[in-house]
Design a protein around this motif. Structure first.
Motif, mmCIF file in Angstrom:
data_model
loop_
_atom_site.group_PDB
_atom_site.id
_atom_site.type_symbol
_atom_site.label_atom_id
_atom_site.label_comp_id
_atom_site.label_asym_id
_atom_site.label_seq_id
_atom_site.Cartn_x
_atom_site.Cartn_y
_atom_site.Cartn_z
ATOM 1 N N ALA A 121 0.880 -1.546 0.144
ATOM 2 C CA ALA A 121 0.190 0.009 0.184
ATOM 3 C C ALA A 121 0.953 1.090 0.303
ATOM 4 N N LEU A 122 1.697 1.883 0.343
ATOM 5 C CA LEU A 122 3.206 2.712 0.384
ATOM 6 C C LEU A 122 4.229 2.521 -0.353
ATOM 7 N N ILE A 208 -4.850 -0.887 -0.983
ATOM 8 C CA ILE A 208 -3.998 -0.672 -1.938
ATOM 9 C C ILE A 208 -3.773 0.386 -3.591
ATOM 10 N N LEU A 209 -4.380 0.313 -3.811
ATOM 11 C CA LEU A 209 -4.640 1.502 -4.653
ATOM 12 C C LEU A 209 -4.140 2.433 -4.351
ATOM 13 N N MET A 210 -5.816 3.081 -3.589
ATOM 14 C CA MET A 210 -5.962 4.092 -2.114
ATOM 15 C C MET A 210 -4.694 4.018 -1.084
ATOM 16 N N ALA A 213 -3.347 1.214 3.848
ATOM 17 C CA ALA A 213 -2.592 0.736 4.501
ATOM 18 C C ALA A 213 -3.149 -0.544 5.524
ATOM 19 N N ASP A 214 -3.960 0.255 6.254
ATOM 20 C CA ASP A 214 -4.855 -0.351 7.092
ATOM 21 C C ASP A 214 -5.862 -1.113 6.910
ATOM 22 N N ALA A 215 -6.518 -0.416 5.442
ATOM 23 C CA ALA A 215 -7.734 -1.362 5.308
ATOM 24 C C ALA A 215 -7.203 -2.307 4.259
ATOM 25 N N GLU A 217 -4.390 -4.000 4.882
ATOM 26 C CA GLU A 217 -4.561 -5.334 6.120
ATOM 27 C C GLU A 217 -5.801 -5.736 6.265
ATOM 28 N N THR A 218 -6.568 -5.226 6.770
ATOM 29 C CA THR A 218 -8.011 -5.449 7.361
ATOM 30 C C THR A 218 -8.548 -6.776 6.801
ATOM 31 N N ALA A 219 -8.026 -6.202 5.342
ATOM 32 C CA ALA A 219 -8.595 -6.656 3.935
ATOM 33 C C ALA A 219 -7.954 -8.190 3.763
ATOM 34 N N LEU A 220 -6.864 -8.049 4.065
ATOM 35 C CA LEU A 220 -6.463 -9.710 3.769
ATOM 36 C C LEU A 220 -6.389 -10.392 4.673
ATOM 37 N N ARG A 221 -6.453 -9.673 5.969
ATOM 38 C CA ARG A 221 -6.828 -11.061 7.339
ATOM 39 C C ARG A 221 -8.027 -11.040 7.333
#
Lengths: 239, 239
Positions: A121-122, A208-210, A213-215, A217-221
């Motif tokens: 994301a970064l 990631i496009l946006m 990072a938090d979103a 990670e949440t989506a991945l988890r």
DNA sequence: AAAAACAGTTTGGTATGACAAAAAAAGGCG
DNA sequence: CGCCTTTTTTTGTCATACCAAACTGTTTTT
């Protein structure tokens, strides 16, 4: 507690030979892809018995420096992350057979990928993003073909491992998929489940496009936790 | 009742023997901590030559199932994460010798610990927090003793690996410190540098206390990046 | 009696020689 | 030139032997 002074108890002859051969592989005296010299030749070159030669060769094989099939000459392998990780194989298989082994390994994967999506994301470049976009499109196209879906699934995750420029990471991904594929392939996979996973990938990609990072990670988890639930439901217990 | 070794064609006799011994270790026939039977005994029990016995034992050693010192009987080890990770040793050493090897491994560590501090910030229990507090106090007390400071430094980081209840993680920490200690111990360490590191630990701990995952990750990354800079300055090039 | 020194026995590390079976190389044939 | 057969290597395994280090039980020393 901590081991006291354990020191050079007369090194075995085979160990010395391993050291020498290892060096010859590293400096190219023994070319990668080429077979090792015949045992009897090594034997006379270094003035040791065939016993020692065989033990040394076997050690090299155990360390992944040469690939040896029964009755064939051992072939020198390119030392690298790939060979290194492959040699872990037998150990990992033992871990997987232990209670909670699969769970532990899967948790490690979640932890690592959580870090990876944040990094993506970064720091993902345009190339990485287009790569993910393509993988996502392939993923969507294969929703009805579970076997191919599995492959595109892996392809998508693999890109995450390519974003940091660390040569070990792609190999780690390969290792994960290799060791977990046994359980994975035994699972029933239908289009509905594939669709769910595709949508999860999609959410991750969008986050990631946006650059969120938090979103991400949440989506991945959520994605991997759901995947784990699928595994657990399939096998009933906690493997 | 001697099981004659079943020899599937194309499978070496030593491989068959390894399989049998491996099973005997797993089911306790060969007790953990006890030495293997003498080679000559194994030899007659399984009706194979000593050559085969020696190759089999060597394989077991390579897989970390037994610990063998020259001239001593191999001792059966408890199969587990520790043994598994230890067997990776030779491979890792080769990776470290490769260009950028240390850098790659250190980056992996950063990535993993970044995930760990986030996890700690969210899920650390009271016990973990008090443990970190204690480690931090020890850390401060040892600022003037670089050797002991190094140990308390490790102790602090180790707790991060204990927060998720994954039995593999503490072993991974041990592995990291083991493989990187070679470079670490060669570095000049003075009180000023120790103080810097202590303060970094302190910031990480405070962020975890505040349950601020972002701050904790940032603090950790700064800490480890600085540590890497110290390594690089010491060695001049990129090891 | 506990510790140290000793002698005899086991056991691992290495060397040598042998042989069957499989692989590689060489040769012969189309 | 490619395919098949024969010869030569080469690996996998076995048997045997020797030495030095480790082990064991015994005797001597403190």
């Amino acid at each position: 507690m901590t081991d006291p002074i354990r020191q050079n108890v007369s090194e075995r002859a085979a160990d010395s030979l391993v050291t020498i051969l290892e060096q010859q592989i590293n400096d190219g005296t023994l070319a990668v892809g080429q077979p090792l010299p015949p045992e009897r030749e090594i034997m006379e070159v270094f003035a040791v018995s065939r016993t020692v030669v065989r033990e040394a060769v076997q050690m090299l094989a155990a360390r992944g420096l040469v690939e040896s099939r029964p009755r064939f000459r051992p072939i020198v392998r390119k030392p690298g992350y790939e060979a290194a990780i492959e040699t872990v194989g037998s150990s990992i298989n033992r871990l997987l057979a232990m209670p909670g082994g699969v769970r532990s390994l899967f948790e490690l994967r979640i932890m690592m990928e959580a870090s990876l999506v944040r990094d993506a994301a970064l720091h993902a470049t345009k190339d990485h993003l287009t790569g993910m976009q393509r993988a996502l499109a392939d993923n969507e196209a294969m929703i009805d073909d579970s076997q191919r879906f599995y492959e595109t699934d892996n392809a998508f995750h693999r890109i995450l491992y390519e974003v940091p420029d660390n040569p070990a990471l792609p190999q780690i991904h390969k290792a994960y998929t290799h060791w977990l594929s046994g359980h994975w392939l035994k699972m029933p996979r239908d289009a509905a489940r594939n669709l769910t996973n595709y949508q999860a990938h999609s959410r991750i990609f969008e986050s990631i496009l946006m650059r969120d990072a938090d979103a991400a990670e949440t989506a991945l988890r959520e994605h991997l936790d759901a995947a784990w639930d699928q595994v657990r439901q399939t096998f009933g217990h906690q493997p």
